[in-house]
Design a protein around this motif. Structure first.
Motif, mmCIF file in Angstrom:
data_model
loop_
_atom_site.group_PDB
_atom_site.id
_atom_site.type_symbol
_atom_site.label_atom_id
_atom_site.label_comp_id
_atom_site.label_asym_id
_atom_site.label_seq_id
_atom_site.Cartn_x
_atom_site.Cartn_y
_atom_site.Cartn_z
ATOM 1 N N ALA A 1 9.612 37.889 -17.907
ATOM 2 C CA ALA A 1 9.662 39.055 -18.803
ATOM 3 C C ALA A 1 8.846 38.709 -20.034
ATOM 4 N N LEU A 2 7.961 39.612 -20.424
ATOM 5 C CA LEU A 2 7.160 39.325 -21.609
ATOM 6 C C LEU A 2 6.845 40.594 -22.381
ATOM 7 N N THR A 3 6.580 40.392 -23.662
ATOM 8 C CA THR A 3 5.998 41.433 -24.501
ATOM 9 C C THR A 3 4.807 40.822 -25.214
ATOM 10 N N HIS A 4 3.818 41.664 -25.523
ATOM 11 C CA HIS A 4 2.558 41.147 -26.061
ATOM 12 C C HIS A 4 1.866 42.246 -26.855
ATOM 13 N N ALA A 5 1.384 41.910 -28.032
ATOM 14 C CA ALA A 5 0.647 42.869 -28.861
ATOM 15 C C ALA A 5 -0.658 43.264 -28.190
ATOM 16 N N THR A 6 -1.032 44.528 -28.365
ATOM 17 C CA THR A 6 -2.263 45.037 -27.778
ATOM 18 C C THR A 6 -3.166 45.656 -28.844
ATOM 19 N N ASP A 7 -4.465 45.596 -28.583
ATOM 20 C CA ASP A 7 -5.427 46.271 -29.450
ATOM 21 C C ASP A 7 -6.019 47.497 -28.758
ATOM 22 N N ASP A 8 -5.364 47.962 -27.689
ATOM 23 C CA ASP A 8 -5.861 49.128 -26.965
ATOM 24 C C ASP A 8 -5.808 50.395 -27.811
ATOM 25 N N SER B 1 0.763 30.621 -37.374
ATOM 26 C CA SER B 1 0.034 30.842 -36.129
ATOM 27 C C SER B 1 -0.771 32.134 -36.234
ATOM 28 N N PRO B 2 -1.979 32.166 -35.659
ATOM 29 C CA PRO B 2 -2.748 33.416 -35.629
ATOM 30 C C PRO B 2 -2.200 34.364 -34.571
ATOM 31 N N VAL B 3 -2.630 35.614 -34.626
ATOM 32 C CA VAL B 3 -2.263 36.603 -33.613
ATOM 33 C C VAL B 3 -3.523 37.038 -32.877
ATOM 34 N N THR B 4 -3.461 37.035 -31.565
ATOM 35 C CA THR B 4 -4.558 37.525 -30.728
ATOM 36 C C THR B 4 -4.031 38.678 -29.890
ATOM 37 N N ALA B 5 -4.298 39.909 -30.316
ATOM 38 C CA ALA B 5 -3.906 41.071 -29.522
ATOM 39 C C ALA B 5 -4.827 41.163 -28.308
ATOM 40 N N ARG B 6 -4.290 41.676 -27.200
ATOM 41 C CA ARG B 6 -5.073 41.733 -25.964
ATOM 42 C C ARG B 6 -4.952 43.114 -25.309
ATOM 43 N N ASP C 1 5.007 59.577 -29.505
ATOM 44 C CA ASP C 1 3.766 58.849 -29.257
ATOM 45 C C ASP C 1 4.081 57.367 -29.104
ATOM 46 N N PRO C 2 4.386 56.920 -27.878
ATOM 47 C CA PRO C 2 4.743 55.511 -27.669
ATOM 48 C C PRO C 2 3.643 54.541 -28.069
ATOM 49 N N ARG C 3 2.388 55.041 -28.167
ATOM 50 C CA ARG C 3 1.282 54.144 -28.523
ATOM 51 C C ARG C 3 1.397 53.628 -29.951
ATOM 52 N N ARG C 4 2.243 54.260 -30.754
ATOM 53 C CA ARG C 4 2.484 53.730 -32.097
ATOM 54 C C ARG C 4 3.141 52.353 -32.024
ATOM 55 N N TYR C 5 3.810 52.093 -30.900
ATOM 56 C CA TYR C 5 4.424 50.786 -30.657
ATOM 57 C C TYR C 5 3.387 49.935 -29.915
ATOM 58 N N TRP C 6 2.536 49.277 -30.668
ATOM 59 C CA TRP C 6 1.361 48.633 -30.072
ATOM 60 C C TRP C 6 1.692 47.261 -29.474
#
Length: 270
Positions: free
Chosen positions: A188-195, A214-219, A255-260
């Protein structure tokens, strides 16, 4: 915490901690002024950061309940952070007494508070280790004592892999844990996105590079999907946080995309 007196060894008082920032976002008390200042800067970029953190926490709890219902009784929570109410062992052991949970974190404050919280709980423990070195985690005595790798195990990577840079090979890290698991285990995972909000993701990434440990790398969705190699995603797949099997009382945002942040759960099939 109101100052940095009596800090565990290895804590840098001049940098905001990823774990303590998350604690502050959730309204916890195990954080310092420098962490709250970094969260305030995050809030200036995205005013709903605390809502995002709570949604991430809610997903974790839903995922653990789902996994318990699927028969899982062993959990390894990687990058577990500072324990707060409704943590994995509370959810799992409430639903299935005797469930075993190993938390893993490299933040000394998170480890110290976890040790205190878990004192007296024979079925839950904390390992001070870095997930960038999977072999260290998997060979830790606490893991070997509590986790039976002949039975299904759920590995949780909740908002941790976006703190792993491309050079540190997040896919390789996931694969190392996957290969140690028997068939029928879970990720199970969650991950920030830049989509959806690339400017927001870029600004937050810069904030963490400048001010945090730590840096953040959105994917992208495709990059995060690739982390599930060897796992079969369950419905509804890899989706924005509020869309993953919401509880009946939970309101789905317009707008679920607000939860990036994307969320997903997959089962190892072979």
């Amino acid at each position: 915490m109101t100052d940095d007196s009596g800090l565990p060894r290895g804590v840098d008082p001049g940098k905001a901690s990823v774990a303590r920032m998350y604690d502050a976002m959730l309204g916890g008390e195990h954080n310092f002024a420098i962490d709250r200042e970094a969260v305030a800067a995050f809030t200036a970029i995205d005013p709903q950061v605390r809502t995002l953190a709570r949604a991430n926490r809610a997903f974790l709890q839903r995922a653990v309940r789902f996994l318990v219902d699927a028969g899982v009784r062993q959990f390894i929570d990687l990058g577990s952070g500072i324990p707060t109410q409704g943590n994995v062992h509370e959810v799992a052991q409430s639903a299935a007494p005797g469930s075993r949970v190993v938390y893993v974190d490299n933040d000394p404050v998170a480890v110290a508070h976890s040790e205190a919280l878990l004192d007296g709980n024979p079925d839950a423990t904390i390992v001070a280790a870095d997930i960038r070195r999977p072999a260290d985690v998997l060979s830790a005595p606490q893991v070997r004592d509590l986790i039976d790798f002949e039975q299904p195990v759920a590995v949780l990577m909740i908002t941790i892999l976006h703190f792993i840079t491309a050079e540190e090979d997040p896919g390789g890290i996931v694969a190392a844990f996957r290969d140690a698991l028997p068939p029928g285990s879970w990720l199970a995972l969650t991950h920030a996105t830049d989509d959806d909000r690339p400017d927001t993701a870029a600004a937050v990434g810069q904030l963490y590079r400048d001010r945090a440990t730590s840096p953040v790398t959105a994917r992208s969705h495709a990059e995060i999907m690739a982390l599930f190699d060897g796992f079969e995603l369950v419905e509804p797949g890899l989706v924005h946080l509020p869309l993953w099997r919401p509880d009946p009382q939970e309101r789905i945002p317009d707008d679920p995309r607000r939860y990036w942040v994307y969320a997903g759960v997959g089962r190892k099939t072979a």
